[in-house]
Design a protein around this motif. Structure first.
Motif, PDB file in Angstrom:
ATOM      1  N   LYS A 145       0.955  -1.171   0.025  1.00  0.00           N
ATOM      2  CA  LYS A 145       0.041  -0.146  -0.171  1.00  0.00           C
ATOM      3  C   LYS A 145       0.850   1.172   0.059  1.00  0.00           C
ATOM      4  N   SER A 146       0.659   2.153  -1.008  1.00  0.00           N
ATOM      5  CA  SER A 146       1.352   3.554  -1.001  1.00  0.00           C
ATOM      6  C   SER A 146       1.490   4.086   0.215  1.00  0.00           C
ATOM      7  N   THR A 147       2.406   4.818   0.671  1.00  0.00           N
ATOM      8  CA  THR A 147       2.595   5.607   1.934  1.00  0.00           C
ATOM      9  C   THR A 147       1.943   6.815   1.456  1.00  0.00           C
ATOM     10  N   ASP A 148       1.644   7.186   0.370  1.00  0.00           N
ATOM     11  CA  ASP A 148       0.905   8.631  -0.141  1.00  0.00           C
ATOM     12  C   ASP A 148      -0.489   8.482   0.650  1.00  0.00           C
ATOM     13  N   GLN A 149      -1.053   7.331   0.338  1.00  0.00           N
ATOM     14  CA  GLN A 149      -2.433   7.246   0.773  1.00  0.00           C
ATOM     15  C   GLN A 149      -2.447   7.364   2.357  1.00  0.00           C
ATOM     16  N   ILE A 150      -1.371   6.799   3.251  1.00  0.00           N
ATOM     17  CA  ILE A 150      -1.030   7.115   4.495  1.00  0.00           C
ATOM     18  C   ILE A 150      -1.046   8.404   4.873  1.00  0.00           C
ATOM     19  N   GLN A 151      -0.176   9.192   4.054  1.00  0.00           N
ATOM     20  CA  GLN A 151       0.177  10.426   4.520  1.00  0.00           C
ATOM     21  C   GLN A 151      -1.193  11.440   4.222  1.00  0.00           C
ATOM     22  N   GLN A 152      -1.920  11.116   3.338  1.00  0.00           N
ATOM     23  CA  GLN A 152      -3.154  11.625   3.111  1.00  0.00           C
ATOM     24  C   GLN A 152      -3.985  11.522   4.417  1.00  0.00           C
ATOM     25  N   LEU A 153      -4.027  10.396   4.878  1.00  0.00           N
ATOM     26  CA  LEU A 153      -4.905   9.858   5.854  1.00  0.00           C
ATOM     27  C   LEU A 153      -4.326  10.690   7.007  1.00  0.00           C
ATOM     28  N   ILE A 154      -3.206  10.759   7.402  1.00  0.00           N
ATOM     29  CA  ILE A 154      -2.380  11.394   8.318  1.00  0.00           C
ATOM     30  C   ILE A 154      -2.800  13.035   8.375  1.00  0.00           C
ATOM     31  N   SER A 155      -2.687  13.483   7.311  1.00  0.00           N
ATOM     32  CA  SER A 155      -2.823  14.909   6.957  1.00  0.00           C
ATOM     33  C   SER A 155      -4.259  15.345   7.342  1.00  0.00           C
ATOM     34  N   LYS A 156      -5.243  14.374   6.792  1.00  0.00           N
ATOM     35  CA  LYS A 156      -6.624  14.885   7.217  1.00  0.00           C
ATOM     36  C   LYS A 156      -6.878  14.705   8.796  1.00  0.00           C
ATOM     37  N   LEU A 157      -6.090  13.841   9.309  1.00  0.00           N
ATOM     38  CA  LEU A 157      -6.125  13.600  10.790  1.00  0.00           C
ATOM     39  C   LEU A 157      -5.558  14.953  11.377  1.00  0.00           C
ATOM     40  N   ASN A 158      -4.538  15.373  11.123  1.00  0.00           N
ATOM     41  CA  ASN A 158      -3.797  16.546  11.391  1.00  0.00           C
ATOM     42  C   ASN A 158      -4.609  17.816  11.411  1.00  0.00           C
ATOM     43  N   GLN A 159      -5.178  17.979  10.277  1.00  0.00           N
ATOM     44  CA  GLN A 159      -6.454  19.056  10.057  1.00  0.00           C
ATOM     45  C   GLN A 159      -7.329  19.179  11.125  1.00  0.00           C
ATOM     46  N   HIS A 160      -7.986  17.932  11.268  1.00  0.00           N
ATOM     47  CA  HIS A 160      -8.794  17.856  12.580  1.00  0.00           C
ATOM     48  C   HIS A 160      -8.666  17.958  13.707  1.00  0.00           C
ATOM     49  N   LEU A 161      -7.504  17.670  14.010  1.00  0.00           N
ATOM     50  CA  LEU A 161      -6.672  17.929  15.373  1.00  0.00           C
ATOM     51  C   LEU A 161      -6.479  19.704  15.590  1.00  0.00           C
ATOM     52  N   LEU A 162      -5.831  20.004  14.293  1.00  0.00           N
ATOM     53  CA  LEU A 162      -5.406  21.340  14.379  1.00  0.00           C
ATOM     54  C   LEU A 162      -6.935  22.312  14.896  1.00  0.00           C
ATOM     55  N   PHE A 163      -7.907  22.062  14.018  1.00  0.00           N
ATOM     56  CA  PHE A 163      -9.217  22.758  14.144  1.00  0.00           C
ATOM     57  C   PHE A 163      -9.452  22.511  15.712  1.00  0.00           C
TER      58      PHE A 163
END
Length: 458
Positions: A145-163
Protein backbone atom coordinates in the motif's frame (compact mmCIF):
# COMPACT_ATOMS: atom_id res chain seq x y z
CA UNK A 1 -6.50 45.05 34.36
CA UNK A 2 -5.22 44.56 37.90
CA UNK A 3 -1.74 43.12 38.39
CA UNK A 4 -3.00 40.09 40.29
CA UNK A 5 -5.57 39.37 37.56
CA UNK A 6 -2.88 39.60 34.88
CA UNK A 7 -0.41 37.44 36.78
CA UNK A 8 -2.97 34.80 37.71
CA UNK A 9 -4.43 34.85 34.20
CA UNK A 10 -1.04 34.41 32.50
CA UNK A 11 0.01 31.71 34.95
CA UNK A 12 -3.21 29.79 34.49
CA UNK A 13 -3.07 30.29 30.70
CA UNK A 14 0.46 28.92 30.30
CA UNK A 15 -0.17 25.99 32.63
CA UNK A 16 -3.34 25.00 30.79
CA UNK A 17 -1.64 25.59 27.42
CA UNK A 18 1.22 23.24 28.33
CA UNK A 19 -1.26 20.64 29.52
CA UNK A 20 -3.23 20.89 26.27
CA UNK A 21 -0.07 20.72 24.13
CA UNK A 22 1.01 17.56 25.94
CA UNK A 23 -2.47 16.06 25.64
CA UNK A 24 -2.70 16.85 21.91
CA UNK A 25 0.79 15.44 21.31
CA UNK A 26 -0.10 12.19 23.05
CA UNK A 27 -3.47 12.08 21.28
CA UNK A 28 -1.93 12.77 17.86
CA UNK A 29 0.83 10.19 18.30
CA UNK A 30 -1.62 7.59 19.54
CA UNK A 31 -4.11 8.19 16.73
CA UNK A 32 -1.44 8.11 14.02
CA UNK A 33 0.12 4.92 15.34
CA UNK A 34 -3.29 3.36 15.74
CA UNK A 35 -4.30 4.31 12.18
CA UNK A 36 -1.08 2.94 10.66
CA UNK A 37 -1.44 -0.23 12.69
CA UNK A 38 -5.00 -0.64 11.40
CA UNK A 39 -3.77 -0.25 7.80
CA UNK A 40 -1.04 -2.84 8.33
CA UNK A 41 -3.47 -5.27 9.98
CA UNK A 42 -5.93 -4.81 7.10
CA UNK A 43 -3.13 -5.32 4.56
CA UNK A 44 -1.97 -8.52 6.26
CA UNK A 45 -5.55 -9.80 6.53
CA UNK A 46 -6.04 -9.17 2.78
CA UNK A 47 -2.85 -11.06 1.96
CA UNK A 48 -3.93 -13.99 4.15
CA UNK A 49 -7.29 -14.00 2.36
CA UNK A 50 -5.55 -14.30 -1.04
CA UNK A 51 -3.36 -17.05 0.39
CA UNK A 52 -6.45 -19.05 1.36
CA UNK A 53 -7.84 -18.73 -2.17
CA UNK A 54 -4.57 -19.87 -3.70
CA UNK A 55 -4.29 -22.86 -1.42
CA UNK A 56 -7.84 -23.90 -2.29
CA UNK A 57 -7.37 -23.56 -6.03
CA UNK A 58 -3.95 -22.81 -7.48
CA UNK A 59 -4.48 -22.10 -11.20
CA UNK A 60 -3.52 -19.39 -13.65
CA UNK A 61 -7.11 -18.16 -13.59
CA UNK A 62 -6.95 -17.80 -9.81
CA UNK A 63 -3.74 -15.78 -10.06
CA UNK A 64 -5.28 -13.58 -12.74
CA UNK A 65 -8.45 -13.11 -10.67
CA UNK A 66 -6.48 -12.00 -7.59
CA UNK A 67 -4.43 -9.53 -9.65
CA UNK A 68 -7.60 -8.16 -11.23
CA UNK A 69 -9.20 -7.67 -7.81
CA UNK A 70 -6.21 -5.67 -6.52
CA UNK A 71 -6.06 -3.63 -9.72
CA UNK A 72 -9.35 -2.02 -8.75
CA UNK A 73 -8.35 -1.56 -5.07
CA UNK A 74 -6.06 0.95 -3.39
CA UNK A 75 -3.60 -1.85 -2.60
CA UNK A 76 -1.27 -3.91 -4.79
CA UNK A 77 -0.37 -7.60 -4.81
CA UNK A 78 2.66 -9.56 -6.01
CA UNK A 79 2.60 -13.35 -5.93
CA UNK A 80 5.89 -15.25 -6.17
CA UNK A 81 7.04 -18.83 -6.06
CA UNK A 82 9.21 -20.32 -3.36
CA UNK A 83 12.33 -18.80 -4.95
CA UNK A 84 10.69 -15.38 -4.80
CA UNK A 85 10.29 -15.26 -8.59
CA UNK A 86 7.32 -13.09 -9.53
CA UNK A 87 4.41 -15.09 -10.92
CA UNK A 88 1.92 -12.24 -11.26
CA UNK A 89 1.35 -8.66 -10.04
CA UNK A 90 -1.63 -6.36 -10.01
CA UNK A 91 0.40 -3.53 -11.58
CA UNK A 92 3.82 -2.81 -13.03
CA UNK A 93 6.45 -3.60 -10.42
CA UNK A 94 8.57 -0.57 -9.57
CA UNK A 95 11.92 -0.30 -7.84
CA UNK A 96 10.40 0.09 -4.40
CA UNK A 97 8.42 -3.11 -4.73
CA UNK A 98 11.38 -5.01 -6.20
CA UNK A 99 13.48 -3.94 -3.21
CA UNK A 100 10.94 -5.38 -0.79
CA UNK A 101 10.37 -8.61 -2.80
CA UNK A 102 14.13 -9.19 -3.01
CA UNK A 103 14.50 -9.33 0.78
CA UNK A 104 15.51 -12.75 2.04
CA UNK A 105 12.71 -14.45 3.90
CA UNK A 106 13.24 -16.94 6.70
CA UNK A 107 10.80 -18.64 9.05
CA UNK A 108 7.72 -16.72 7.90
CA UNK A 109 4.82 -17.69 10.22
CA UNK A 110 1.64 -19.14 8.81
CA UNK A 111 -0.25 -15.95 9.69
CA UNK A 112 2.21 -13.82 7.72
CA UNK A 113 4.29 -10.88 8.82
CA UNK A 114 4.88 -7.19 8.23
CA UNK A 115 7.85 -6.49 5.96
CA UNK A 116 7.79 -2.69 5.92
CA UNK A 117 6.05 -0.31 8.33
CA UNK A 118 8.12 2.87 7.91
CA UNK A 119 5.40 5.02 6.40
CA UNK A 120 7.28 8.28 6.88
CA UNK A 121 10.39 7.42 4.82
CA UNK A 122 9.42 4.56 2.46
CA UNK A 123 7.19 4.51 -0.63
CA UNK A 124 5.21 1.45 0.48
CA UNK A 125 4.13 -0.39 3.55
CA UNK A 126 4.11 -4.11 2.96
CA UNK A 127 3.21 -7.55 4.33
CA UNK A 128 3.94 -11.08 3.24
CA UNK A 129 1.90 -14.29 3.65
CA UNK A 130 3.29 -17.74 2.74
CA UNK A 131 1.15 -20.28 0.79
CA UNK A 132 1.46 -23.98 0.04
CA UNK A 133 -0.65 -25.39 -2.79
CA UNK A 134 -0.10 -29.12 -2.91
CA UNK A 135 3.28 -30.83 -2.75
CA UNK A 136 4.96 -29.05 -5.70
CA UNK A 137 3.78 -25.48 -5.38
CA UNK A 138 4.52 -22.89 -2.66
CA UNK A 139 5.44 -19.24 -2.51
CA UNK A 140 4.53 -15.88 -1.06
CA UNK A 141 1.75 -13.31 -1.34
CA UNK A 142 3.15 -9.77 -1.04
CA UNK A 143 0.72 -6.95 -0.27
CA UNK A 144 1.63 -3.30 -0.81
CA UNK A 145 0.00 0.00 0.00
CA UNK A 146 1.40 3.36 -1.03
CA UNK A 147 2.48 5.54 1.88
CA UNK A 148 1.06 8.51 -0.05
CA UNK A 149 -2.36 7.27 0.97
CA UNK A 150 -1.18 6.97 4.61
CA UNK A 151 0.21 10.49 4.41
CA UNK A 152 -3.13 11.77 3.11
CA UNK A 153 -4.95 10.06 5.98
CA UNK A 154 -2.50 11.54 8.51
CA UNK A 155 -2.86 14.97 6.87
CA UNK A 156 -6.65 14.85 7.25
CA UNK A 157 -6.23 13.72 10.84
CA UNK A 158 -3.83 16.61 11.47
CA UNK A 159 -6.33 19.07 10.01
CA UNK A 160 -9.04 17.80 12.35
CA UNK A 161 -6.69 17.96 15.33
CA UNK A 162 -5.53 21.47 14.42
CA UNK A 163 -9.14 22.61 14.16
CA UNK A 164 -9.91 21.05 17.55
CA UNK A 165 -6.77 22.67 18.99
CA UNK A 166 -7.82 26.09 17.67
CA UNK A 167 -11.28 25.72 19.19
CA UNK A 168 -9.75 24.58 22.50
CA UNK A 169 -7.31 27.51 22.41
CA UNK A 170 -10.14 30.01 22.00
CA UNK A 171 -12.17 28.32 24.73
CA UNK A 172 -9.07 28.34 26.94
CA UNK A 173 -8.64 32.09 26.52
CA UNK A 174 -12.33 32.75 27.25
CA UNK A 175 -12.32 30.39 30.24
CA UNK A 176 -9.10 31.92 31.50
CA UNK A 177 -10.53 35.44 31.37
CA UNK A 178 -13.69 34.48 33.23
CA UNK A 179 -11.95 32.21 35.73
CA UNK A 180 -9.14 34.65 36.58
CA UNK A 181 -11.70 37.40 36.95
CA UNK A 182 -13.87 35.20 39.19
CA UNK A 183 -10.89 34.29 41.38
CA UNK A 184 -9.28 37.71 41.59
CA UNK A 185 -12.41 39.84 42.04
CA UNK A 186 -12.99 38.66 45.65
CA UNK A 187 -9.25 38.99 46.38
CA UNK A 188 -9.25 42.55 45.08
CA UNK A 189 -12.35 43.35 47.13
CA UNK A 190 -10.65 41.90 50.23
CA UNK A 191 -7.52 43.96 49.53
CA UNK A 192 -9.61 47.11 49.23
CA UNK A 193 -11.43 46.16 52.44
CA UNK A 194 -8.18 45.71 54.37
CA UNK A 195 -6.95 49.07 53.05
CA UNK A 196 -10.12 50.67 54.41
CA UNK A 197 -9.54 48.93 57.74
CA UNK A 198 -5.95 50.21 57.88
CA UNK A 199 -7.27 53.76 57.43
CA UNK A 200 -9.73 53.36 60.29
CA UNK A 201 -12.81 52.90 58.12
CA UNK A 202 -14.62 49.89 59.56
CA UNK A 203 -17.72 50.09 57.36
CA UNK A 204 -16.65 46.96 55.47
CA UNK A 205 -19.25 44.47 54.29
CA UNK A 206 -18.04 41.77 51.90
CA UNK A 207 -20.52 39.50 50.08
CA UNK A 208 -20.94 35.91 51.23
CA UNK A 209 -19.02 33.69 48.82
CA UNK A 210 -20.02 30.22 49.97
CA UNK A 211 -18.27 27.68 52.15
CA UNK A 212 -14.89 27.51 50.40
CA UNK A 213 -11.63 29.13 51.56
CA UNK A 214 -12.43 32.44 49.85
CA UNK A 215 -15.85 32.49 51.51
CA UNK A 216 -14.30 31.81 54.92
CA UNK A 217 -11.69 34.54 54.36
CA UNK A 218 -14.39 36.99 53.28
CA UNK A 219 -16.45 36.26 56.38
CA UNK A 220 -13.36 36.54 58.59
CA UNK A 221 -12.57 40.01 57.21
CA UNK A 222 -16.18 41.10 57.71
CA UNK A 223 -16.15 39.78 61.29
CA UNK A 224 -12.79 41.51 61.88
CA UNK A 225 -14.23 44.80 60.63
CA UNK A 226 -17.25 44.43 62.91
CA UNK A 227 -15.01 43.58 65.87
CA UNK A 228 -12.71 46.55 65.18
CA UNK A 229 -15.72 48.81 64.85
CA UNK A 230 -17.11 47.52 68.13
CA UNK A 231 -13.71 47.93 69.80
CA UNK A 232 -13.46 51.49 68.53
CA UNK A 233 -16.92 52.25 69.87
CA UNK A 234 -16.06 50.57 73.18
CA UNK A 235 -12.82 52.53 73.38
CA UNK A 236 -14.63 55.81 72.76
CA UNK A 237 -17.29 54.83 75.27
CA UNK A 238 -14.59 53.73 77.71
CA UNK A 239 -12.75 57.03 77.41
CA UNK A 240 -16.00 58.92 77.76
CA UNK A 241 -16.91 56.89 80.84
CA UNK A 242 -13.47 57.43 82.40
CA UNK A 243 -13.76 61.12 81.69
CA UNK A 244 -17.16 61.23 83.36
CA UNK A 245 -16.17 59.04 86.29
CA UNK A 246 -13.00 61.03 86.99
CA UNK A 247 -14.59 64.41 86.44
CA UNK A 248 -17.36 63.80 88.99
CA UNK A 249 -15.17 63.08 92.06
CA UNK A 250 -12.63 65.72 91.02
CA UNK A 251 -15.43 68.28 90.74
CA UNK A 252 -16.64 67.34 94.22
CA UNK A 253 -13.12 67.49 95.63
CA UNK A 254 -12.31 70.85 94.04
CA UNK A 255 -15.70 72.37 94.87
CA UNK A 256 -15.79 71.31 98.52
CA UNK A 257 -12.10 72.14 98.96
CA UNK A 258 -12.83 75.71 97.85
CA UNK A 259 -15.75 75.90 100.29
CA UNK A 260 -13.74 74.35 103.15
CA UNK A 261 -11.00 76.96 102.70
CA UNK A 262 -13.41 79.79 103.49
CA UNK A 263 -12.77 81.23 106.92
CA UNK A 264 -16.35 82.28 107.39
CA UNK A 265 -17.89 78.77 107.53
CA UNK A 266 -18.69 76.91 110.72
CA UNK A 267 -16.24 74.25 111.91
CA UNK A 268 -18.93 71.59 111.75
CA UNK A 269 -19.63 72.43 108.12
CA UNK A 270 -15.91 72.36 107.38
CA UNK A 271 -15.66 68.88 108.89
CA UNK A 272 -18.62 67.80 106.78
CA UNK A 273 -17.00 69.10 103.58
CA UNK A 274 -13.69 67.49 104.45
CA UNK A 275 -15.48 64.19 104.98
CA UNK A 276 -17.02 64.46 101.50
CA UNK A 277 -13.60 65.23 100.06
CA UNK A 278 -12.18 62.18 101.82
CA UNK A 279 -14.96 59.92 100.54
CA UNK A 280 -14.53 61.15 96.98
CA UNK A 281 -10.75 60.69 97.25
CA UNK A 282 -11.33 57.11 98.43
CA UNK A 283 -13.73 56.53 95.57
CA UNK A 284 -11.20 57.98 93.09
CA UNK A 285 -8.45 55.82 94.55
CA UNK A 286 -10.62 52.68 94.26
CA UNK A 287 -11.41 53.54 90.65
CA UNK A 288 -7.72 54.01 89.79
CA UNK A 289 -6.91 50.67 91.43
CA UNK A 290 -9.61 48.97 89.37
CA UNK A 291 -8.31 50.60 86.19
CA UNK A 292 -4.79 49.42 86.94
CA UNK A 293 -6.09 45.90 87.60
CA UNK A 294 -7.92 45.89 84.26
CA UNK A 295 -4.83 47.21 82.48
CA UNK A 296 -2.76 44.37 83.95
CA UNK A 297 -5.38 41.84 82.93
CA UNK A 298 -5.46 43.23 79.39
CA UNK A 299 -1.67 42.93 79.17
CA UNK A 300 -1.76 39.46 80.74
CA UNK A 301 0.52 40.89 83.43
CA UNK A 302 -1.86 40.01 86.25
CA UNK A 303 -0.11 37.25 88.21
CA UNK A 304 -2.36 34.33 89.13
CA UNK A 305 -0.73 31.94 91.61
CA UNK A 306 -3.13 29.02 91.81
CA UNK A 307 -3.11 26.38 94.49
CA UNK A 308 -5.33 23.40 95.26
CA UNK A 309 -7.74 24.47 98.02
CA UNK A 310 -10.51 22.78 99.97
CA UNK A 311 -13.48 24.79 98.77
CA UNK A 312 -15.71 24.35 101.82
CA UNK A 313 -13.07 25.66 104.25
CA UNK A 314 -12.20 28.50 101.91
CA UNK A 315 -15.83 29.63 101.55
CA UNK A 316 -16.26 29.43 105.33
CA UNK A 317 -13.45 31.99 105.70
CA UNK A 318 -15.12 34.27 103.13
CA UNK A 319 -18.43 33.82 104.97
CA UNK A 320 -16.89 34.99 108.28
CA UNK A 321 -15.36 38.06 106.64
CA UNK A 322 -18.57 39.13 104.87
CA UNK A 323 -21.05 38.25 107.60
CA UNK A 324 -20.78 41.57 109.53
CA UNK A 325 -21.67 43.56 106.39
CA UNK A 326 -24.74 41.41 105.80
CA UNK A 327 -25.79 41.66 109.44
CA UNK A 328 -25.47 45.44 109.33
CA UNK A 329 -28.03 45.57 106.50
CA UNK A 330 -30.13 42.79 108.06
CA UNK A 331 -29.67 40.44 105.12
CA UNK A 332 -29.47 36.71 105.74
CA UNK A 333 -26.39 34.98 104.31
CA UNK A 334 -26.60 31.18 103.77
CA UNK A 335 -23.81 28.92 102.58
CA UNK A 336 -24.06 25.34 101.29
CA UNK A 337 -20.92 23.62 99.99
CA UNK A 338 -20.08 19.98 99.27
CA UNK A 339 -17.32 18.95 101.67
CA UNK A 340 -15.49 16.89 99.02
CA UNK A 341 -14.82 19.70 96.54
CA UNK A 342 -11.35 20.95 95.66
CA UNK A 343 -10.48 23.67 93.12
CA UNK A 344 -7.24 25.17 91.80
CA UNK A 345 -7.46 28.95 92.37
CA UNK A 346 -5.43 31.93 93.54
CA UNK A 347 -6.82 32.42 97.08
CA UNK A 348 -6.30 36.20 97.08
CA UNK A 349 -7.68 36.87 93.59
CA UNK A 350 -10.58 34.46 93.96
CA UNK A 351 -11.50 36.13 97.26
CA UNK A 352 -11.61 39.40 95.29
CA UNK A 353 -14.14 37.78 92.93
CA UNK A 354 -16.38 36.56 95.74
CA UNK A 355 -16.17 39.84 97.71
CA UNK A 356 -17.19 41.78 94.61
CA UNK A 357 -20.22 39.57 93.92
CA UNK A 358 -21.31 39.49 97.58
CA UNK A 359 -20.86 43.25 97.85
CA UNK A 360 -23.22 43.66 94.86
CA UNK A 361 -25.75 41.43 96.62
CA UNK A 362 -25.62 43.73 99.65
CA UNK A 363 -25.99 46.91 97.57
CA UNK A 364 -28.96 45.74 95.53
CA UNK A 365 -30.88 43.75 98.17
CA UNK A 366 -33.38 45.05 100.70
CA UNK A 367 -33.27 44.23 104.43
CA UNK A 368 -34.81 40.90 105.52
CA UNK A 369 -33.96 39.22 102.22
CA UNK A 370 -31.64 36.26 101.73
CA UNK A 371 -28.38 35.72 99.82
CA UNK A 372 -27.20 32.14 99.20
CA UNK A 373 -23.79 30.79 98.28
CA UNK A 374 -24.02 27.25 96.86
CA UNK A 375 -21.09 25.13 95.65
CA UNK A 376 -21.62 21.74 94.04
CA UNK A 377 -20.09 19.37 91.50
CA UNK A 378 -21.69 18.74 88.11
CA UNK A 379 -20.25 16.70 85.20
CA UNK A 380 -16.62 17.11 86.20
CA UNK A 381 -16.96 20.82 86.97
CA UNK A 382 -17.59 22.81 90.12
CA UNK A 383 -20.10 25.61 90.09
CA UNK A 384 -20.34 28.33 92.74
CA UNK A 385 -23.65 30.18 92.64
CA UNK A 386 -24.32 33.44 94.49
CA UNK A 387 -28.05 34.17 94.51
CA UNK A 388 -29.76 37.17 96.05
CA UNK A 389 -33.38 38.33 96.36
CA UNK A 390 -32.68 41.89 95.29
CA UNK A 391 -34.02 44.21 92.60
CA UNK A 392 -32.78 42.03 89.74
CA UNK A 393 -31.49 43.09 86.34
CA UNK A 394 -33.72 43.85 83.34
CA UNK A 395 -33.38 41.32 80.53
CA UNK A 396 -32.19 43.97 78.08
CA UNK A 397 -29.27 44.80 80.39
CA UNK A 398 -28.05 41.23 81.05
CA UNK A 399 -25.76 40.96 77.97
CA UNK A 400 -23.85 44.09 79.05
CA UNK A 401 -23.42 43.70 82.81
CA UNK A 402 -19.76 42.67 82.40
CA UNK A 403 -18.93 45.65 80.15
CA UNK A 404 -16.67 48.28 81.64
CA UNK A 405 -18.48 51.23 83.23
CA UNK A 406 -21.84 49.72 82.30
CA UNK A 407 -24.45 50.35 84.97
CA UNK A 408 -27.95 49.06 85.17
CA UNK A 409 -28.71 52.20 87.22
CA UNK A 410 -28.68 54.70 84.34
CA UNK A 411 -28.98 57.61 86.76
CA UNK A 412 -25.56 56.61 88.22
CA UNK A 413 -26.92 57.28 91.69
CA UNK A 414 -24.05 57.83 94.08
CA UNK A 415 -25.54 56.24 97.17
CA UNK A 416 -24.83 52.80 95.70
CA UNK A 417 -21.17 53.67 95.23
CA UNK A 418 -18.96 51.55 92.98
CA UNK A 419 -16.93 52.39 89.90
CA UNK A 420 -18.75 50.39 87.25
CA UNK A 421 -15.64 48.21 86.82
CA UNK A 422 -16.22 45.52 89.43
CA UNK A 423 -18.03 42.98 87.27
CA UNK A 424 -15.55 43.53 84.42
CA UNK A 425 -12.71 42.64 86.78
CA UNK A 426 -14.68 39.64 88.08
CA UNK A 427 -15.14 38.26 84.54
CA UNK A 428 -11.48 38.81 83.65
CA UNK A 429 -10.30 37.12 86.85
CA UNK A 430 -12.62 34.13 86.41
CA UNK A 431 -11.36 33.62 82.85
CA UNK A 432 -7.77 34.00 84.08
CA UNK A 433 -8.51 31.00 86.32
CA UNK A 434 -9.65 29.03 83.28
CA UNK A 435 -13.31 29.26 84.27
CA UNK A 436 -16.42 31.05 83.08
CA UNK A 437 -19.14 33.12 84.70
CA UNK A 438 -22.84 33.35 83.87
CA UNK A 439 -25.58 35.63 85.11
CA UNK A 440 -29.32 34.96 85.43
CA UNK A 441 -31.78 37.48 86.74
CA UNK A 442 -35.44 38.32 86.96
CA UNK A 443 -36.72 41.79 87.74
CA UNK A 444 -37.76 42.21 91.41
CA UNK A 445 -36.97 38.54 92.13
CA UNK A 446 -33.20 38.54 92.35
CA UNK A 447 -29.97 37.78 90.53
CA UNK A 448 -27.71 34.71 90.38
CA UNK A 449 -24.04 34.77 89.34
CA UNK A 450 -22.68 31.28 88.61
CA UNK A 451 -18.94 30.58 88.38
CA UNK A 452 -17.80 27.35 86.70
CA UNK A 453 -14.36 25.89 87.49
CA UNK A 454 -12.58 22.64 86.75
CA UNK A 455 -12.76 20.21 89.64
CA UNK A 456 -9.47 19.11 91.23
CA UNK A 457 -8.72 16.04 93.29
CA UNK A 458 -7.47 16.20 96.83
Amino acid sequence: MNKITLKLGLWFFFVMLMIQVCLFFVLHTGLVESRVEEELDALLARGNSHREVLEDSFHAETLHHIALMELKADTEVIITDDAQKILISSSKVDAGEKKIVSKKLKDIPRGGMILESRWKNEKYISTVSPYTAGENQSGYVYMFKSTDQIQQLISKLNQHLLFAAAVMFILLIITNLFLSKALTTPLIQMKQATEKLSKGDFSVQLPDRGDDELGELSRSITILAQDLKRLKEQRNEFLSSISHELRTPLTYIKGYADVARRKSIEEADREHYLQIIYEESERLSAMMKDLFDLAKLDRHAFIIQRTNIHLSSYLATVYEKMMPAFQEKEIRLDMNCDETLYVMVDPVRFEQILFNLLDNAIKYSDPHTKTSVIAQQEKGEVFIAIRDEGAGIPQEDLPFVFDRFYRVDKSRSRHLGGTGLGLSIVKELVEAHGGRIEVKSERNKGTAFVIWLKEEKE
